[in-house]
Design a protein around this motif. Structure first.
Motif, short mmCIF file in Angstrom:
data_model
loop_
_atom_site.label_atom_id
_atom_site.label_comp_id
_atom_site.label_asym_id
_atom_site.label_seq_id
_atom_site.Cartn_x
_atom_site.Cartn_y
_atom_site.Cartn_z
N HIS A 1 -30.53 5.22 -1.88
CA HIS A 1 -31.17 4.29 -2.82
C HIS A 1 -30.21 3.80 -3.89
O HIS A 1 -30.12 2.60 -4.15
CB HIS A 1 -32.38 4.96 -3.49
CG HIS A 1 -33.45 5.33 -2.53
ND1 HIS A 1 -34.23 4.40 -1.90
CD2 HIS A 1 -33.84 6.54 -2.08
CE1 HIS A 1 -35.08 5.01 -1.09
NE2 HIS A 1 -34.86 6.31 -1.18
N CYS A 2 -29.50 4.72 -4.53
CA CYS A 2 -28.65 4.33 -5.66
C CYS A 2 -27.16 4.38 -5.34
O CYS A 2 -26.35 3.88 -6.12
CB CYS A 2 -28.94 5.23 -6.87
SG CYS A 2 -28.46 6.95 -6.66
N CYS B 1 -26.79 9.27 -2.02
CA CYS B 1 -28.18 8.81 -2.01
C CYS B 1 -28.22 7.37 -1.50
O CYS B 1 -27.51 6.50 -1.99
CB CYS B 1 -28.77 8.88 -3.41
SG CYS B 1 -30.35 8.00 -3.58
N CYS C 1 -28.97 12.93 -7.75
CA CYS C 1 -28.19 11.71 -7.61
C CYS C 1 -28.39 10.87 -8.87
O CYS C 1 -29.13 11.25 -9.78
CB CYS C 1 -28.62 10.95 -6.36
SG CYS C 1 -30.32 10.33 -6.50
N PHE C 2 -27.79 9.70 -8.91
CA PHE C 2 -27.84 8.82 -10.07
C PHE C 2 -29.26 8.38 -10.41
O PHE C 2 -29.64 8.30 -11.58
CB PHE C 2 -26.94 7.61 -9.76
CG PHE C 2 -26.71 6.69 -10.92
CD1 PHE C 2 -26.28 7.16 -12.15
CD2 PHE C 2 -26.87 5.31 -10.75
CE1 PHE C 2 -26.04 6.29 -13.20
CE2 PHE C 2 -26.63 4.44 -11.81
CZ PHE C 2 -26.22 4.93 -13.03
N CYS C 3 -30.09 8.10 -9.38
CA CYS C 3 -31.45 7.59 -9.64
C CYS C 3 -32.50 8.69 -9.66
O CYS C 3 -33.62 8.45 -10.11
CB CYS C 3 -31.83 6.52 -8.61
SG CYS C 3 -32.26 7.16 -6.97
N GLY C 4 -32.17 9.86 -9.17
CA GLY C 4 -33.12 10.97 -9.18
C GLY C 4 -33.95 11.11 -7.92
O GLY C 4 -34.76 12.03 -7.82
N ALA C 5 -33.78 10.21 -6.93
CA ALA C 5 -34.54 10.31 -5.68
C ALA C 5 -34.18 11.60 -4.92
O ALA C 5 -35.02 12.19 -4.26
CB ALA C 5 -34.28 9.09 -4.80
#
Ligand SMILES: [Zn+2]
Ligand SMILES: [Zn+2]
Length: 143
Positions: free
Chosen positions: A78-79, A76, A10-14
């Motif tokens: 988160h992001c 995701c 995803c964009f943030c890597g989570a």
């Protein structure tokens, strides 16, 4: 047997995932749903069998929304970055080309071109809706 393996996130890597083997198909979808969901003029898709897609990190951070039983859209929490869409009737998962880093994206077709807002004159077939083998008309449109 050595299999091609690609990693994505995803964009943030989570959330991280891997896809292995070869995609069943690649191309562009111009439908209103893809445009509205992606907030972009077109969706570059790569379709995989479910067993080719494996979430390796952050599966508990994945949100799901299905407006119809045909498409379960994942992102995701988160992001907000998009990950993939499961298509149970097709038995395939669309992993967005944009989130798989090293994949050599080779589009073969444009689908739902009757809904396009961005004409792409690349010489590839432009289908009015979907291929006949996927329940569509299979009708080609001019670019
Ligand atoms: Zn994220
Ligand atoms: Zn679409």
């Amino acid at each position: 047997m050595t299999e091609h393996q690609y990693s994505g996130s995803c964009f943030c890597g989570a959330v991280k995932f891997e896809v292995s083997g070869a995609p069943v198909g690649m191309g562009y979808c111009h439908c209103e749903s893809c445009r509205h969901w992606s907030a972009g003029p077109v969706n570059a898709f790569t379709l995989w069998k479910p067993e080719s897609v494996r979430v390796t990190r952050g599966s508990d951070s994945i949100g799901t929304y299905n407006k119809t039983p045909k498409s379960f859209r994942k992102w995701c929490r988160h992001c907000g970055g998009h990950l993939f869409t499961e298509h149970p009737p097709m038995g395939l998962i669309d992993v967005y080309a944009a989130v798989i880093g090293q994949l050599d994206f080779k589009p073969g077709v444009h689908v739902n071109y009757q809904e396009t807002v961005l004409r792409m004159r690349d010489g590839l077939p432009k289908l009015r809706d979907m291929p006949a083998e996927m329940g569509g008309s299979g009708t080609a449109l001019p670019e």
